[in-house]
Design a protein around this motif. Structure first.
Motif, mmCIF file in Angstrom:
data_model
loop_
_atom_site.group_PDB
_atom_site.id
_atom_site.type_symbol
_atom_site.label_atom_id
_atom_site.label_comp_id
_atom_site.label_asym_id
_atom_site.label_seq_id
_atom_site.Cartn_x
_atom_site.Cartn_y
_atom_site.Cartn_z
ATOM 1 N N PHE A 103 78.821 -50.262 -64.196
ATOM 2 C CA PHE A 103 77.919 -49.760 -63.174
ATOM 3 C C PHE A 103 77.095 -50.708 -62.822
ATOM 4 O O PHE A 103 77.069 -50.693 -61.069
ATOM 5 C CB PHE A 103 77.407 -48.875 -63.807
ATOM 6 N N TYR A 104 76.800 -51.760 -63.752
ATOM 7 C CA TYR A 104 76.154 -52.555 -63.201
ATOM 8 C C TYR A 104 76.954 -53.249 -62.258
ATOM 9 O O TYR A 104 76.700 -54.391 -61.107
ATOM 10 C CB TYR A 104 74.709 -53.171 -64.024
ATOM 11 N N GLY A 105 77.843 -53.664 -62.577
ATOM 12 C CA GLY A 105 79.384 -54.648 -61.993
ATOM 13 C C GLY A 105 79.322 -54.313 -61.349
ATOM 14 O O GLY A 105 79.569 -54.419 -59.765
ATOM 15 N N GLY A 106 79.643 -52.833 -61.104
ATOM 16 C CA GLY A 106 80.247 -51.678 -59.542
ATOM 17 C C GLY A 106 78.958 -51.683 -58.475
ATOM 18 O O GLY A 106 79.252 -52.301 -57.294
ATOM 19 N N ILE A 107 77.674 -51.714 -58.931
ATOM 20 C CA ILE A 107 77.000 -51.395 -57.640
ATOM 21 C C ILE A 107 76.365 -53.026 -57.093
ATOM 22 O O ILE A 107 76.020 -53.239 -56.304
ATOM 23 C CB ILE A 107 75.335 -51.216 -58.541
ATOM 24 N N SER A 111 84.476 -56.635 -58.076
ATOM 25 C CA SER A 111 85.510 -55.955 -57.971
ATOM 26 C C SER A 111 86.456 -55.060 -59.513
ATOM 27 O O SER A 111 85.764 -55.136 -59.824
ATOM 28 C CB SER A 111 86.874 -56.442 -57.505
ATOM 29 N N ARG A 112 86.956 -54.284 -59.354
ATOM 30 C CA ARG A 112 87.415 -53.449 -60.898
ATOM 31 C C ARG A 112 88.566 -54.633 -62.069
ATOM 32 O O ARG A 112 87.782 -54.949 -62.643
ATOM 33 C CB ARG A 112 88.617 -53.089 -60.658
ATOM 34 N N LYS A 113 88.800 -55.576 -60.916
ATOM 35 C CA LYS A 113 89.702 -56.362 -61.719
ATOM 36 C C LYS A 113 88.377 -57.607 -62.383
ATOM 37 O O LYS A 113 88.541 -57.948 -63.557
ATOM 38 C CB LYS A 113 90.851 -56.823 -60.962
ATOM 39 N N ALA A 114 87.925 -57.876 -61.736
ATOM 40 C CA ALA A 114 86.287 -58.253 -62.036
ATOM 41 C C ALA A 114 85.756 -58.460 -63.636
ATOM 42 O O ALA A 114 85.701 -58.739 -63.736
ATOM 43 C CB ALA A 114 85.551 -59.302 -60.742
ATOM 44 N N LEU A 154 75.715 -60.528 -64.947
ATOM 45 C CA LEU A 154 77.317 -60.086 -64.346
ATOM 46 C C LEU A 154 78.209 -60.930 -63.231
ATOM 47 O O LEU A 154 78.633 -61.443 -62.923
ATOM 48 C CB LEU A 154 77.221 -59.134 -64.779
ATOM 49 N N HIS A 155 77.041 -60.784 -61.928
ATOM 50 C CA HIS A 155 77.224 -61.105 -60.644
ATOM 51 C C HIS A 155 77.470 -62.134 -60.349
ATOM 52 O O HIS A 155 76.758 -62.986 -59.198
ATOM 53 C CB HIS A 155 76.678 -59.877 -59.422
#
Lengths: 244, 368
Positions: A103-107, A111-114, A154-155
């Motif tokens: 979730f946090y990666g997504g916001i 990317s899905r792969k990352a 994460l980002h």
């Protein structure tokens, strides 16, 4: 032209709530890759100061730049470059470890792969393979805290803001947590951390001590101890509070 | 768009992992419809009556038979005296008593006048009124038959016809009401709780410190509830139609469009509540006190608005549910098109716009 070695710079930054001045004209600089400790008693204005820097509060007066961007006009740019861990760990308790990461990666637009790669690396680094599909609420506090910190990174932000990250955990876990902070700083991440544990101040590169909305002292732990003739940070803090 | 998907999926995880939420979302509508449909009813069917016949003649027997063959009443007891009658009432099962005076037939023939006393248990005033009404009508009917052609110079016979709900089934009233309450509950209360929960957990701060726009946070938060509310409305409509035979005379698409409009109004209300509070408990209390109670009491769902004192009638105009119930009834029972309910639809649209504007204004990009 902003200096790339300066991560955070404030000049007379002030926040007033009605007639109460929570943060009173603070001026400081934080260097890139530094662990900057923001100390003070409860209610001294640490959290308010931090929220002005990460875009949650609008300053009343003064200037500030974060990662070279102005906090008034360029908060969108700032938000992309910072990570934030609030006092309450900010994980979703009814989501699993993996779902929280996803979730946090997504916001942050990973990317899905990352996200997949980072999840694997993170789970391995934190030794959480066995609990990756467990709901966060069943994890011990120390684990939640480490997970929360890793998710804030994460980002790959340039600066990470930690608001009293070690509240309520035992000294051993706190030590482990600080090892994670050192790892991050070594990778070049600037760490801005608030705390009211004076022993933790010793772990920081430089610290500022806030009393009633003002920065009363700023320097390395060694400098401050020398200046106040104190054996440890606790004494420094007590002397500051008494002089007031 | 991708961020949207992530948000919505997360929200569904929250919903499907919380048993309490699930129960409110899916248990409540079914239970309410069935409760209102079966248990709470205004219809009179086989009410227990007592007949105290002090005359025992052919006329009193005729009238008794007529009453009992109507289907509304069943004979529960035949007390012999006023004392026994009193006891029958005190037991609580007897709802109505019919008392014929002594020498009923004789008096009617001789004096052209005889008395029947109707005694109703008025602990439940509505039922008592209805029982008296039904019984009086049956006795009047019998009288007409008995007299043959009354020798009156003029006769006015009111012909009563109940349109849109000829059998006066109360479920026709409850289905629109239950839809309204459930939608209010799911949309307004559940969203206000869902948003304040994030504030309590501190995750809202993290979301606001991230690059996502606050507008998307809110929309991502409400879309799952919009979907679930629509699902719920459909379930209630289906139960109403298949279980209770409630018609949908009008256009189903128009009905669902109006349902969506009402859901959006409620969602905006929920968001507005959550912008003003920071704890789940307060959000729930406000939703219950400020939304549910007025919706139940002032919307015309249970108490007709026309019978309220003027100040309450005026207040009822600001209750979105009042307009929505009018719309739903008109479409389902009268089969009207958009033209006939344009006024109500516009009022509801206006309210939705107002609350959306209010909550957008109040939802602080930067937290206090």
């Amino acid at each position: 032209m902003p200096d790339p070695q300066i991560a955070i710079k404030t000049d007379g930054l002030t926040k007033e709530f009605g007639s109460f001045t929570a943060v009173n004209a603070i001026t400081f600089e934080v260097h890139r890759g530094e662990i900057f400790g923001f100390l003070g008693a409860n209610g001294a204005g640490k959290t308010t100061a931090m929220k002005m820097l990460n875009g949650l509060l609008k300053p009343t007066r003064g200037r500030a730049t974060v990662a070279g961007f102005d906090v008034y006009r360029e908060s969108e740019q700032i938000k992309k470059r910072i990570g934030y861990m609030s006092q309450k760990f900010s994980l979703y308790e009814d989501l699993t470890v993996r779902e929280n990461i996803r979730f946090y990666g997504g916001i942050y637009g990973l990317s899905r792969k990352a996200i997949r790669e980072k999840t694997a690396a993170l789970v391995e680094r934190l030794h959480m393979e066995e609990v990756k599909d467990t709901l966060v609420k069943s994890l011990p506090l120390g684990w939640k805290q480490k997970l929360s910190f890793s998710i804030a990174l994460l980002h790959d932000p340039a600066i990470v803001f930690l608001d009293e990250p070690t509240g309520g955990v035992d000294p051993v876990t706190r030590r482990q947590f600080w090892n994670l902070i050192y790892d991050a700083a070594e990778r070049g991440v600037t760490v801005f951390v608030t705390t009211h544990y004076m022993d933790e101040a010793e772990y920081c590169g430089r610290i500022s001590i806030m009393v009633d909305g003002r920065i009363e002292a700023l320097g390395t732990p060694g400098e401050l101890k020398a200046r106040f003739g104190a054996a440890n940070m606790d004494e420094v803090f007590l002397k500051l509070a008494r002089n007031k | 768009m991708k961020i949207f998907g992530i948000f919505i999926r997360k929200e569904f995880w929250h919903i499907f992992r919380d048993k309490r939420t699930l129960l409110i979302l899916f248990g409540m509508p079914v239970v309410q419809v069935i409760l209102f449909g079966f248990a709470i009813t205004n219809e009179i069917k086989e009410a227990k009556i007592a007949i105290l016949d002090k005359s025992h003649d052919h006329l009193t027997r005729q009238i008794s038979n007529k009453l009992l063959s109507s289907g509304y009443f069943i004979l529960y007891s035949q007390p012999e005296s006023d004392n026994q009658l009193e006891k029958a009432f005190q037991e609580g099962k007897t709802k109505l008593a019919v008392v014929f005076e002594p020498e009923f037939a004789q008096r009617l023939n001789k004096d052209r006048h005889a008395g029947i006393q109707l005694i109703a248990d008025a602990t439940d005033p509505n039922t008592a009124n209805m029982l008296i009404g039904y019984a009086s009508a049956i006795i009047r009917n019998w009288q007409m038959d008995f007299l043959g052609n009354p020798k009156l110079p003029y006769t006015i016979t009111p012909e009563v016809k109940m349109v849109y709900n000829p059998e006066m089934k109360s479920v026709f009233m409850f289905v629109p009401g239950v839809i309204t309450i459930i939608l209010m509950l799911v949309s307004a209360m559940m969203t206000s709780i869902a948003v304040t929960r994030e504030k309590e957990l501190g995750t809202m701060e993290v979301l606001l410190a991230s690059p996502i726009k606050p507008f998307f946070i809110i929309v991502g938060k409400v879309i799952p509830y919009l979907v679930l509310s629509l699902f719920n409305a459909s379930v209630i409509l289906m139960l109403g139609t298949f279980l209770f035979g409630m018609p949908i005379e009008g256009n189903l698409l128009l009905l669902m469009a109006e349902v969506t409009l009402f859901i959006i109004t409620s969602l905006a209300l929920g968001i507005f509540i959550s912008t003003r509070t920071s704890s789940q408990q307060t959000a729930m209390m406000i939703s219950l006190m400020a939304l549910m109670l007025p919706t139940i009491i002032l919307s015309g769902f249970i108490f007709p608005v026309e019978n309220m004192p003027l100040p309450l009638q005026v207040i009822s105009n600001i209750i979105p549910a009042k307009w929505f119930i009018i719309i739903v009834k008109s479409i389902m029972l009268k089969g009207v098109g958009l033209g006939e309910i344009l006024k109500e639809t516009l009022i509801l649209t206006g309210m939705a716009a107002f609350f959306i504007a209010l909550s957008v204004k109040n939802f602080k990009i930067r937290l206090e």
